[in-house]
Design an enzyme around this catalytic site. Sequence first.
Site, mmCIF file in Angstrom:
data_model
loop_
_atom_site.group_PDB
_atom_site.id
_atom_site.type_symbol
_atom_site.label_atom_id
_atom_site.label_comp_id
_atom_site.label_asym_id
_atom_site.label_seq_id
_atom_site.Cartn_x
_atom_site.Cartn_y
_atom_site.Cartn_z
ATOM 1 N N GLU A 19 31.485 -26.765 -51.131
ATOM 2 C CA GLU A 19 31.778 -25.339 -51.092
ATOM 3 C C GLU A 19 30.684 -24.579 -50.336
ATOM 4 O O GLU A 19 30.937 -23.571 -49.673
ATOM 5 C CB GLU A 19 31.886 -24.770 -52.516
ATOM 6 C CG GLU A 19 33.019 -25.340 -53.360
ATOM 7 C CD GLU A 19 32.699 -26.676 -54.019
ATOM 8 O OE1 GLU A 19 31.642 -27.274 -53.735
ATOM 9 O OE2 GLU A 19 33.540 -27.141 -54.822
ATOM 10 N N TRP A 20 29.476 -25.066 -50.466
ATOM 11 C CA TRP A 20 28.310 -24.459 -49.820
ATOM 12 C C TRP A 20 28.463 -24.476 -48.298
ATOM 13 O O TRP A 20 28.238 -23.497 -47.599
ATOM 14 C CB TRP A 20 27.107 -25.284 -50.260
ATOM 15 C CG TRP A 20 25.768 -24.956 -49.709
ATOM 16 C CD1 TRP A 20 24.911 -24.002 -50.170
ATOM 17 C CD2 TRP A 20 25.082 -25.621 -48.637
ATOM 18 N NE1 TRP A 20 23.737 -24.033 -49.447
ATOM 19 C CE2 TRP A 20 23.824 -25.019 -48.500
ATOM 20 C CE3 TRP A 20 25.420 -26.676 -47.779
ATOM 21 C CZ2 TRP A 20 22.893 -25.423 -47.539
ATOM 22 C CZ3 TRP A 20 24.503 -27.083 -46.831
ATOM 23 C CH2 TRP A 20 23.254 -26.454 -46.714
ATOM 24 N N GLY A 435 28.370 -39.601 -26.155
ATOM 25 C CA GLY A 435 29.510 -40.283 -26.755
ATOM 26 C C GLY A 435 30.571 -39.359 -27.317
ATOM 27 O O GLY A 435 31.699 -39.323 -26.848
ATOM 28 N N SER A 436 30.209 -38.577 -28.315
ATOM 29 C CA SER A 436 31.253 -37.757 -28.923
ATOM 30 C C SER A 436 31.436 -36.463 -28.148
ATOM 31 O O SER A 436 30.508 -35.934 -27.546
ATOM 32 C CB SER A 436 30.909 -37.456 -30.382
ATOM 33 O OG SER A 436 29.727 -36.712 -30.470
ATOM 34 N N ASP A 602 24.442 -47.400 -30.519
ATOM 35 C CA ASP A 602 23.552 -46.309 -30.946
ATOM 36 C C ASP A 602 22.640 -46.724 -32.088
ATOM 37 O O ASP A 602 23.092 -47.344 -33.052
ATOM 38 C CB ASP A 602 24.395 -45.118 -31.436
ATOM 39 C CG ASP A 602 25.154 -44.450 -30.300
ATOM 40 O OD1 ASP A 602 24.635 -44.443 -29.178
ATOM 41 O OD2 ASP A 602 26.262 -43.932 -30.562
ATOM 42 N N GLU A 608 13.999 -43.046 -38.315
ATOM 43 C CA GLU A 608 13.879 -42.382 -39.617
ATOM 44 C C GLU A 608 13.669 -43.372 -40.761
ATOM 45 O O GLU A 608 13.100 -43.025 -41.783
ATOM 46 C CB GLU A 608 15.126 -41.548 -39.907
ATOM 47 C CG GLU A 608 16.230 -42.408 -40.467
ATOM 48 C CD GLU A 608 17.512 -41.689 -40.764
ATOM 49 O OE1 GLU A 608 17.819 -40.705 -40.110
ATOM 50 O OE2 GLU A 608 18.217 -42.157 -41.667
ATOM 51 N N CYS A 646 18.063 -40.412 -31.569
ATOM 52 C CA CYS A 646 17.770 -38.988 -31.695
ATOM 53 C C CYS A 646 16.277 -38.820 -32.007
ATOM 54 O O CYS A 646 15.631 -39.731 -32.485
ATOM 55 C CB CYS A 646 18.529 -38.363 -32.851
ATOM 56 S SG CYS A 646 20.270 -38.786 -32.924
ATOM 57 N N HIS A 697 22.174 -29.134 -30.539
ATOM 58 C CA HIS A 697 22.306 -28.668 -31.916
ATOM 59 C C HIS A 697 22.450 -27.158 -31.978
ATOM 60 O O HIS A 697 22.705 -26.593 -33.026
ATOM 61 C CB HIS A 697 21.106 -29.116 -32.749
ATOM 62 C CG HIS A 697 21.036 -30.601 -32.878
ATOM 63 N ND1 HIS A 697 20.217 -31.370 -32.087
ATOM 64 C CD2 HIS A 697 21.712 -31.459 -33.675
ATOM 65 C CE1 HIS A 697 20.388 -32.646 -32.402
ATOM 66 N NE2 HIS A 697 21.280 -32.725 -33.361
ATOM 67 N N CYS A 729 22.232 -35.361 -27.425
ATOM 68 C CA CYS A 729 22.934 -36.136 -28.454
ATOM 69 C C CYS A 729 24.433 -35.926 -28.261
ATOM 70 O O CYS A 729 24.852 -35.305 -27.291
ATOM 71 C CB CYS A 729 22.458 -35.673 -29.835
ATOM 72 S SG CYS A 729 22.941 -36.770 -31.174
HETATM 73 N N1 GLN Z 1 27.524 -41.675 -30.026
HETATM 74 C C1 GLN Z 1 27.204 -40.759 -31.077
HETATM 75 C C2 GLN Z 1 27.737 -39.388 -30.716
HETATM 76 O O1 GLN Z 1 27.729 -39.073 -29.558
HETATM 77 C C3 GLN Z 1 25.718 -40.658 -31.299
HETATM 78 C C4 GLN Z 1 25.379 -39.663 -32.384
HETATM 79 C C5 GLN Z 1 23.943 -39.657 -32.835
HETATM 80 O O2 GLN Z 1 23.053 -40.007 -32.124
HETATM 81 N N2 GLN Z 1 23.682 -39.222 -34.022
HETATM 82 O O3 GLN Z 1 28.116 -38.623 -31.579
HETATM 83 ZN ZN ZN Z 2 21.592 -38.533 -31.163
#
Ligand code: GLN
Ligand code: ZN
Length: 762
Positions: A19-20, A435-436, A602, A608, A646, A697, A729
């Site tokens: 919901e947030w 990619g996306s 990827d 991380e 990333c 982003h 990204c």
């Molecule tokens: N191939 C993915 C995309 O383009 C990579 C996403 C990512 O690095 N978090 O969404």
């Molecule tokens: Zn990325």
Amino acid sequence: MIKIISSNLGYPRIGEKREWKQALEQFWEGKIQETELLLITKVIRLNNLKKQQEKGIDLIPVGDFSLYDHVLDTSVMFGVIPERFDYKGGKVSLDTYFAVARGTKNAVASEMTKWFNTNYHYIVPELENIQPSVTENRPLSFYQEAKEELGIDGKPVLLGPITYLKLAKIQDDVHFEKLLETFIPLYIQVLKELEQAVVSWVQVDEPIFGMNLSPQILTFAKKAYETIHQAVPNLNILLQTYFENVVDYKKVVDFPVQGIGLDFVHGDALSFIQEHGFPHDKVLAAGIINGRNIWRADLEERLDVLEQLKQIVTNKLIIQPSTSLLHVPVTKKLEQEIDPFIYGGLAFADEKLAEIVTLTKALDKGRDLVKSALKDATESLKQWKDASFGKNQEVHQKLENLTDTDINRKVIFSERIKKQKQYFQLPLLPTTTIGSLPQTSELKKVRTKWRKGHVTTGEYEQYIRDYIKKWITIQDQIGLDVLVHGEPERTDMVEYFGEKLNGFTVTKFGWVQSYGSRCVKPPVIVGDVSFAKPMTVKEVVYAQSLTTKPVKGMLTGPTTIYNWSFVHDDLPRKTVLNQIAIALKAEIEILEESNIKIIQVDEPALREGLPLDRNKWPAYLDDAVTAFRLATSSVEVDTQIHTHMCYSNFEDIFEAIDGLDADVISIETSRSHGNLIATFEDNTYNKEIGLGVYDIHSPRVPSIEEIKQNINRALQTISPNQFWINPDCGLKTRNETETIEALQTMVDAAKIIRKTALSYQK
Ligand code: GLN
Ligand code: ZN
């Protein structure tokens, strides 16, 4: 007799059904006003508190709630707003708050990066040219709210000064000390008001002590806590660490605070205590239930640990999760569709709190009091161990038969790249994307309808094909050199594979916050992982049939799949990684047979997942690199393997990145303002590389000048013969118009620079 109470470190913000997230996004889209946003989120926040109260948690955290990120909240509390946002002092408006996080037309957002070894992202404080002051006492207002609305005497949570400044990436010790001197009086001001409000405990989060800090920093830290102690001697401060052992345990437990919180799940806090003791005048907060996974705990075993602690601690013992529950989904009760066997083994945030309460009662009043809860946990565990569920002998056999040839490409990079250049005939500075492509609300609606059975599979697949066709045309028109199919069939880059591989299951509402309003739903690894059927081939092959330009096959790498899944805790990490790798290898081989000659694997989560303690890095990286190579090494010489990561700070894992032996890597760069580029001055990297030339982003479309500048800056240190041009990204969170505009600008910039690029050659 020592006093035993239960506590929590933080509760998921997002609500049972996100919901947030919905409220935030409606606000950003202008569909609701600020007052409405604040009202909705207050209801969520109070409900979160109420649940903890009803469960019987004694010490409930307040102020852990956030409208975006708790590090940004800390910056805002201290008026730390970068100059470019025209902040004039005083309380920071909500618009400014979101502007720093997301950027505006005129100002780029602050850098965002990963919170320790999690997939949660925080906004990096910018501490240049600032005059910090306390603009509001956040913990105090949340404390008062909980008290007035629910009668809860909460435990205000603050991000501690050492961690806050370290997260701002302050490298130089002198600078660090100066900043600490600036911030400590502000912390004291906040804490004094909490002291006056007679709060019982304040939780000061200092996860940074799980990392290797210099003796200098530790001395500053000790001094800082002494100053704080002198200023607020009557305030109970709980210095809270998590995610790892406290590396300098002996020093940190002696800081002048009333309580120390340690993680008894990750690392080895018990043996530290046994070896070095625990100060008699301090309260121990024992993080005993894993706050990072979704599995029920072995309560009897956890009680054994607590019994030992009870012998050592003389004061008060607080029983709590190992970390904030921010990293796990809210409640398992909505997972009625999952296999009952698996359901029985789950514990999300709410269930973990119940475990905490059970442990507290057992330790305080004896195991008999909670006999049935303990028995239930033990039986469920035994069932998992005994079950043949998820076991796959064939996979184990394959793992045993691995040899070195399985992790080495047929020829070395310098030979491969010649063949590849010949084969692909790409221009200098080739352009591509990660990619996306934009996932419109229409696409998401169609997918939801298909999942509910309101749209047939045929219709859904046609919709996906139309999307691919549309975007191949757009990419061709824009003039990109290496195209993508756009990943319209994937909600999430890990969940998608989780749904298709053996050994996985998925949840319905198992969401956790990733960054801002973005949540991810990690799939769940419950058994041996293996290849079941082609996962990506159909879409990519279709895309390739529509264009003469190469289309990249697009997979998620083993370490990322592992790190972004909830993995059952009886499976060894290395085994699971290699199982995933073998399954991906099968997919890659099919793609290659289908004439897909560029395959991207990827690994955005590789960085991380690094352990906080550097001594543990080599083993982690070795496993990650081996699994990647296992997945990608069997391809032909002229098949090009790409990878993507990333976020920055690559200098210290440079060798591992090189070790992946990917032909091309693309890395997020633009928000870290060229820091990464400096890395290439000091290291030789001979493979091909694309440093993201604009930030995806932020909804802001970059100008051509900006992009040119970013490319030019990179070409100062990297040869144009090995440089690729791409965004930071994937583009799935952006809308169509801004994406087309930004990509066109990027390609235009590339075309201009190509004309003169060779003159850069060193
Ligand atoms: N191939 C993915 C995309 O383009 C990579 C996403 C990512 O690095 N978090 O969404
Ligand atoms: Zn990325």
